[in-house]
Design a protein around this motif. Structure first.
Motif, mmCIF file in Angstrom:
data_model
loop_
_atom_site.group_PDB
_atom_site.id
_atom_site.type_symbol
_atom_site.label_atom_id
_atom_site.label_comp_id
_atom_site.label_asym_id
_atom_site.label_seq_id
_atom_site.Cartn_x
_atom_site.Cartn_y
_atom_site.Cartn_z
ATOM 1 N N GLN A 146 2.861 -9.059 -3.362
ATOM 2 C CA GLN A 146 1.868 -8.935 -4.426
ATOM 3 C C GLN A 146 0.489 -9.268 -3.863
ATOM 4 O O GLN A 146 0.339 -10.187 -3.063
ATOM 5 C CB GLN A 146 2.188 -9.913 -5.561
ATOM 6 C CG GLN A 146 3.414 -9.528 -6.364
ATOM 7 C CD GLN A 146 3.630 -10.465 -7.539
ATOM 8 O OE1 GLN A 146 2.877 -11.402 -7.726
ATOM 9 N NE2 GLN A 146 4.653 -10.203 -8.317
ATOM 10 N N CYS A 295 8.231 -14.497 -6.861
ATOM 11 C CA CYS A 295 7.477 -13.345 -6.352
ATOM 12 C C CYS A 295 7.280 -13.502 -4.848
ATOM 13 O O CYS A 295 7.494 -14.564 -4.271
ATOM 14 C CB CYS A 295 6.137 -13.205 -7.067
ATOM 15 S SG CYS A 295 5.089 -14.640 -6.855
ATOM 16 N N VAL A 297 4.461 -12.977 -1.784
ATOM 17 C CA VAL A 297 3.032 -12.761 -1.550
ATOM 18 C C VAL A 297 2.760 -12.641 -0.050
ATOM 19 O O VAL A 297 3.592 -13.054 0.757
ATOM 20 C CB VAL A 297 2.188 -13.900 -2.141
ATOM 21 C CG1 VAL A 297 2.299 -13.918 -3.645
ATOM 22 C CG2 VAL A 297 2.551 -15.250 -1.559
#
Length: 297
Positions: A146, A295, A297
């Motif tokens: 992300q 998530c 990153v």
């Protein structure tokens, strides 16, 4: 005749992203010349969905929605018909990692009811009466990181008999106060979950404090969904009657392959939760649940 086939990828960790090229060698070892009708390499990515026993038969429509979902499928011929000489032969290959049509390559994930897996398969076609040779090798796909930064916002908690939601015997429970915090519930999957727990007061001695990581897998379609929670790992962070008022560190590494970034699609969802479990000496179980958003990153 003894023949061995192996697939070796150039990357030792076998981790790739969409758009990259898988490169490596097919290694063949034989003591005598090996005639063949072609050597083929195929790449496949599948989402396999499975229903828990409690859901089977509940929704007829489920049986269509739990068919394997193909994410990528392609095949190349790496060697035409011929003979492999005796000894060790290495055949190099390159394979672009591209999704099928408008599909998305989800991250590799090994669950109970949802399984996302990517494999390379080598097939050596043999003449009549000789058995074809094949070898399968799994590689790992990571989703694209992300771009937005994940803001770590600590989540504080305070557990007393009054805050327990599923207890029917609040009057008979011993008095206790347990507080603490998690540094974040929106977590980067490559970094540990951290925080602290403090036992401020408890009428009955503490037996154990544990961290329980849970996956919540949902399969289904518009007609209905089957949602199942299963434990991934359980880590004991304290044993015995801990000192009151002393902070106990919370630290948990997310296990590879058994966790993935939180995923939500039309046919399935993969979500995660963590439970802080306090077991008292009289075997009373106190649990505080925190949904997590993972998530990359």
């Amino acid at each position: 005749m003894s023949v061995s086939v192996d697939i070796k990828l150039k990357r030792a960790n076998k981790v790739y992203h969409e758009g990259e090229v898988l490169s490596g060698v097919i290694v063949l070892q034989c003591k005598e010349p090996l005639p063949h009708h072609g050597i083929f390499l195929s790449m496949e990515g599948l989402v396999n969905l499975q229903l828990s026993s409690k859901s089977v038969g509940v929704f007829e429509a489920f049986y269509n929605s739990v068919k394997p979902i193909p994410l990528l499928s392609s095949s190349i011929e790496v060697a035409r018909s011929g003979k492999i000489p005796p000894g060790k032969t290495e055949i190099p290959f390159e394979f672009p990692l591209q999704a099928k049509g408008n599909k998305v390559l989800y991250e590799t994930y090994h669950g109970v009811f949802v399984n996302i897996q990517y494999t390379l398969r080598c097939d050596v076609k043999r003449p009549l009466l000789a058995k074809d040779l094949s070898r399968t090798c799994e590689f790992i796909v990571h989703s694209q990181p992300q771009k937005a930064k994940v803001s770590a916002s600590p989540v504080s908690f305070s557990i007393t008999p009054d805050t327990l939601q599923n207890s029917r015997e609040k009057d008979t429970l011993p008095k206790f106060l347990i507080r603490g915090h998690l540094d974040a519930t929106s977590c980067v999957i490559s970094q540990p979950l951290s925080g602290e727990v403090v036992v401020e007061h408890s009428d009955i001695a503490v037996k154990s404090i544990e961290l329980q990581l849970v996956r919540v897998e949902t399969c289904g379609c518009a007609e209905g969904y089957a949602r199942d929670a299963t434990e991934i790992q359980n880590i004991q962070i304290a044993e015995g009657d801990v000192c009151h008022g002393v902070s106990i560190p919370v630290y948990m590494v997310f296990p590879r392959l058994f966790t993935s970034p939180t995923l939500e699609t039309t046919n399935f969802k993969v979500e995660f939760e963590v439970n802080i479990v306090i077991v008292l000496q009289d075997d009373h179980l106190i649990t505080e649940n925190f949904p997590l958003k993972l998530c990359r990153v």
